[in-house]
Design a protein around this motif. Structure first.
Motif, PDB file in Angstrom:
ATOM      1  N   GLN A 171      39.152  37.464  46.055  1.00  6.21           N
ATOM      2  CA  GLN A 171      37.705  37.668  46.140  1.00  6.21           C
ATOM      3  C   GLN A 171      37.053  37.469  44.774  1.00  6.21           C
ATOM      4  OE1 GLN A 171      39.855  39.949  47.390  1.00  6.21           O
ATOM      5  NE2 GLN A 171      39.406  40.139  49.564  1.00  6.21           N
ATOM      6  N   SER A 172      37.689  37.988  43.764  1.00  8.35           N
ATOM      7  CA  SER A 172      37.155  37.845  42.409  1.00  8.35           C
ATOM      8  C   SER A 172      37.134  36.379  41.985  1.00  8.35           C
ATOM      9  CB  SER A 172      38.003  38.661  41.437  1.00  8.35           C
ATOM     10  OG  SER A 172      37.587  38.473  40.124  1.00  8.35           O
TER      11      SER A 172
ATOM     12  N   TYR B  90      42.497  32.935  39.630  1.00 10.62           N
ATOM     13  CA  TYR B  90      43.482  33.375  40.619  1.00 10.62           C
ATOM     14  C   TYR B  90      44.866  33.525  39.995  1.00 10.62           C
ATOM     15  CZ  TYR B  90      46.080  33.717  44.975  1.00 10.62           C
ATOM     16  OH  TYR B  90      46.895  34.147  45.987  1.00 10.62           O
TER      17      TYR B  90
ATOM     18  N   ASN C 278      45.157  36.574  37.226  1.00 17.79           N
ATOM     19  CA  ASN C 278      44.679  37.897  37.615  1.00 17.79           C
ATOM     20  C   ASN C 278      45.781  38.654  38.346  1.00 17.79           C
ATOM     21  OD1 ASN C 278      43.110  40.070  38.229  1.00 17.79           O
ATOM     22  ND2 ASN C 278      41.565  38.938  39.365  1.00 17.79           N
ATOM     23  N   ASN C 279      46.008  39.909  37.966  1.00 21.65           N
ATOM     24  CA  ASN C 279      47.021  40.740  38.623  1.00 21.65           C
ATOM     25  C   ASN C 279      46.417  41.836  39.481  1.00 21.65           C
ATOM     26  OD1 ASN C 279      49.108  39.304  37.436  1.00 21.65           O
ATOM     27  ND2 ASN C 279      49.031  40.556  35.585  1.00 21.65           N
ATOM     28  N   GLN C 280      45.121  41.840  39.679  1.00 27.60           N
ATOM     29  CA  GLN C 280      44.442  42.856  40.479  1.00 27.60           C
ATOM     30  C   GLN C 280      44.696  42.610  41.970  1.00 27.60           C
ATOM     31  OE1 GLN C 280      42.827  45.379  39.063  1.00 27.60           O
ATOM     32  NE2 GLN C 280      43.224  44.557  37.022  1.00 27.60           N
ATOM     33  N   PRO C 281      44.589  43.652  42.805  1.00 26.15           N
ATOM     34  CA  PRO C 281      44.810  43.457  44.246  1.00 26.15           C
ATOM     35  C   PRO C 281      43.737  42.606  44.928  1.00 26.15           C
ATOM     36  CG  PRO C 281      44.268  45.751  43.778  1.00 26.15           C
ATOM     37  CD  PRO C 281      44.399  45.049  42.463  1.00 26.15           C
ATOM     38  N   ASP C 282      42.542  42.534  44.373  1.00 23.45           N
ATOM     39  CA  ASP C 282      41.465  41.736  44.979  1.00 23.45           C
ATOM     40  C   ASP C 282      41.251  40.431  44.224  1.00 23.45           C
ATOM     41  OD1 ASP C 282      40.422  42.816  42.689  1.00 23.45           O
ATOM     42  OD2 ASP C 282      38.438  43.167  43.535  1.00 23.45           O
ATOM     43  N   LYS C 283      42.326  39.784  43.827  1.00 24.19           N
ATOM     44  CA  LYS C 283      42.185  38.610  42.968  1.00 24.19           C
ATOM     45  C   LYS C 283      41.565  37.417  43.690  1.00 24.19           C
ATOM     46  CE  LYS C 283      46.951  36.937  43.374  1.00 24.19           C
ATOM     47  NZ  LYS C 283      48.132  36.606  42.596  1.00 24.19           N
TER      48      LYS C 283
END
Length: 68
Positions: A34-35, A24, A27-32
């Motif tokens: 959930q991932s 968490y 991570n810089n992704q928008p779905d961090k």
């Protein structure tokens, strides 16, 4: 270690928290979220399967003759 005993639950919680926070925070992704949740759950499931295999083979009185 007894599968689904007190120690297993504690180690599973610690593993989940560590894996979740590592994924968490880094991570810089928008779905961090959930991932991070999927990876943390997969880590706990992998830990449980590994302990199950370890416990199953621990009390085996007749190991395979040509293991290596």
């Amino acid at each position: 270690m007894k599968l689904f005993g007190k120690n297993h639950i504690i180690i599973s919680i610690i593993t989940f928290v560590i894996l979740f926070l590592m994924n968490y925070i880094g991570n810089n992704q928008p779905d961090k979220i959930q991932s991070a949740l999927m990876i943390a759950f997969a880590g706990v499931i992998g830990l449980t399967i590994g302990l199950f295999i370890l416990k199953k083979g621990k009390d085996d009185k007749t190991p395979p003759p040509d293991f290596d």
